[in-house]
Design a protein around this motif. Sequence first.
Motif, PDB file in Angstrom:
ATOM      1  N   LEU A 144      68.571 125.743 -24.616  1.00  0.00           N
ATOM      2  CA  LEU A 144      68.098 124.639 -25.151  1.00  0.00           C
ATOM      3  C   LEU A 144      68.833 123.458 -25.133  1.00  0.00           C
ATOM      4  N   MET A 145      68.456 122.433 -24.291  1.00  0.00           N
ATOM      5  CA  MET A 145      69.174 121.127 -24.146  1.00  0.00           C
ATOM      6  C   MET A 145      68.244 119.796 -24.236  1.00  0.00           C
ATOM      7  N   GLY A 146      68.685 118.745 -24.688  1.00  0.00           N
ATOM      8  CA  GLY A 146      68.029 117.655 -24.694  1.00  0.00           C
ATOM      9  C   GLY A 146      68.891 116.473 -23.913  1.00  0.00           C
ATOM     10  N   GLN A 147      68.172 115.177 -23.670  1.00  0.00           N
ATOM     11  CA  GLN A 147      69.099 114.242 -23.139  1.00  0.00           C
ATOM     12  C   GLN A 147      69.069 113.063 -23.987  1.00  0.00           C
ATOM     13  N   ARG A 148      70.479 112.569 -24.324  1.00  0.00           N
ATOM     14  CA  ARG A 148      70.724 111.331 -25.251  1.00  0.00           C
ATOM     15  C   ARG A 148      70.208 110.152 -24.494  1.00  0.00           C
ATOM     16  N   GLY A 149      69.800 109.102 -25.378  1.00  0.00           N
ATOM     17  CA  GLY A 149      69.431 108.044 -24.790  1.00  0.00           C
ATOM     18  C   GLY A 149      70.173 107.197 -24.289  1.00  0.00           C
ATOM     19  N   ALA A 150      69.831 106.256 -23.260  1.00  0.00           N
ATOM     20  CA  ALA A 150      70.570 105.329 -22.563  1.00  0.00           C
ATOM     21  C   ALA A 150      71.482 104.397 -23.092  1.00  0.00           C
ATOM     22  N   LYS A 151      71.206 104.104 -24.503  1.00  0.00           N
ATOM     23  CA  LYS A 151      71.747 103.195 -25.410  1.00  0.00           C
ATOM     24  C   LYS A 151      72.541 103.679 -26.391  1.00  0.00           C
ATOM     25  N   ALA A 152      72.592 105.173 -26.321  1.00  0.00           N
ATOM     26  CA  ALA A 152      73.486 105.839 -27.405  1.00  0.00           C
ATOM     27  C   ALA A 152      75.079 105.518 -27.287  1.00  0.00           C
ATOM     28  N   ALA A 153      75.790 105.126 -28.265  1.00  0.00           N
ATOM     29  CA  ALA A 153      77.026 104.893 -28.167  1.00  0.00           C
ATOM     30  C   ALA A 153      77.936 106.074 -27.643  1.00  0.00           C
ATOM     31  N   PHE A 154      77.542 107.334 -27.897  1.00  0.00           N
ATOM     32  CA  PHE A 154      78.456 108.555 -27.819  1.00  0.00           C
ATOM     33  C   PHE A 154      77.406 109.167 -26.293  1.00  0.00           C
ATOM     34  N   MET A 155      78.252 109.513 -25.357  1.00  0.00           N
ATOM     35  CA  MET A 155      77.481 110.299 -24.314  1.00  0.00           C
ATOM     36  C   MET A 155      76.028 109.945 -23.929  1.00  0.00           C
ATOM     37  N   PRO A 156      75.837 108.587 -23.613  1.00  0.00           N
ATOM     38  CA  PRO A 156      74.459 108.104 -23.081  1.00  0.00           C
ATOM     39  C   PRO A 156      73.983 108.842 -21.754  1.00  0.00           C
ATOM     40  N   ASN A 157      72.855 108.997 -21.917  1.00  0.00           N
ATOM     41  CA  ASN A 157      72.299 109.493 -20.773  1.00  0.00           C
ATOM     42  C   ASN A 157      72.408 111.261 -20.616  1.00  0.00           C
TER      43      ASN A 157
END
Length: 228
Positions: free
Chosen positions: A25-38
């Motif tokens: 199970l995985m998901g994608q971090r947001g483009a504006k996240a400070a840590f590991m975006p996208n």
Amino acid sequence: MDKTAIRNAATVIMVRDTQHDPRILMGQRGAKAAFMPNKFVFPGGAVDTGDADIPLATSLQDRCIAQLSHETDPALIPALATAAIREVWEETGLILGEAGTWPTPPPADWASFAAAGYLPSAAGLTFVFRAITPPGRPRRFDARFFMVDAARQVCGDVDDFTHACDELSHLQWIRLDDVRHFDLPFITQVVMAEVTNLIRNGETPDTVPFFRNDDEESLFLRLGGARL
């Protein structure tokens, strides 16, 4: 709060269909996240102050506790397990728990978990990796990675993400052979190599890899002091 300080964190590698067609199970971090975006990541995050006060229906296995105890304050270990369960609930809406009643009213971030009729349970969590974020990153974590068989430990439907927050998008179960085609952080690629061997060989790790990034040097160790 000093954003460059190293924070303790817990990450969970949820696995299903281990015998036939393993998926993660995985998901994608947001483009504006400070840590590991996208990036596609496992559910996880920093240990909160209140995690140490949350009752566990079942604690970590003795072997897991012993492995976590290397270079770690023993008082932190229950909080790591609790943080792992909380992050799974917040980011995926899946419950790692056991049916039961809380002895006292739960804090706000556990209210919906408790309302579902469960206590958090660390049963089935296996410690498989530890890594410290290298210097120079916008956030630094001392992350412990746990693996769990979702089919055995999740309460309810493993495909029901309706209670997830919006921190991770595109939540999905990814075939083990397909994970490498996703945009993964470097450390996630390293962890996946270790986890893939464990899943395919049906093993429980005797020693746990530790990717320790200090200000002076980076070392790849096995907990207990042996260098890889």
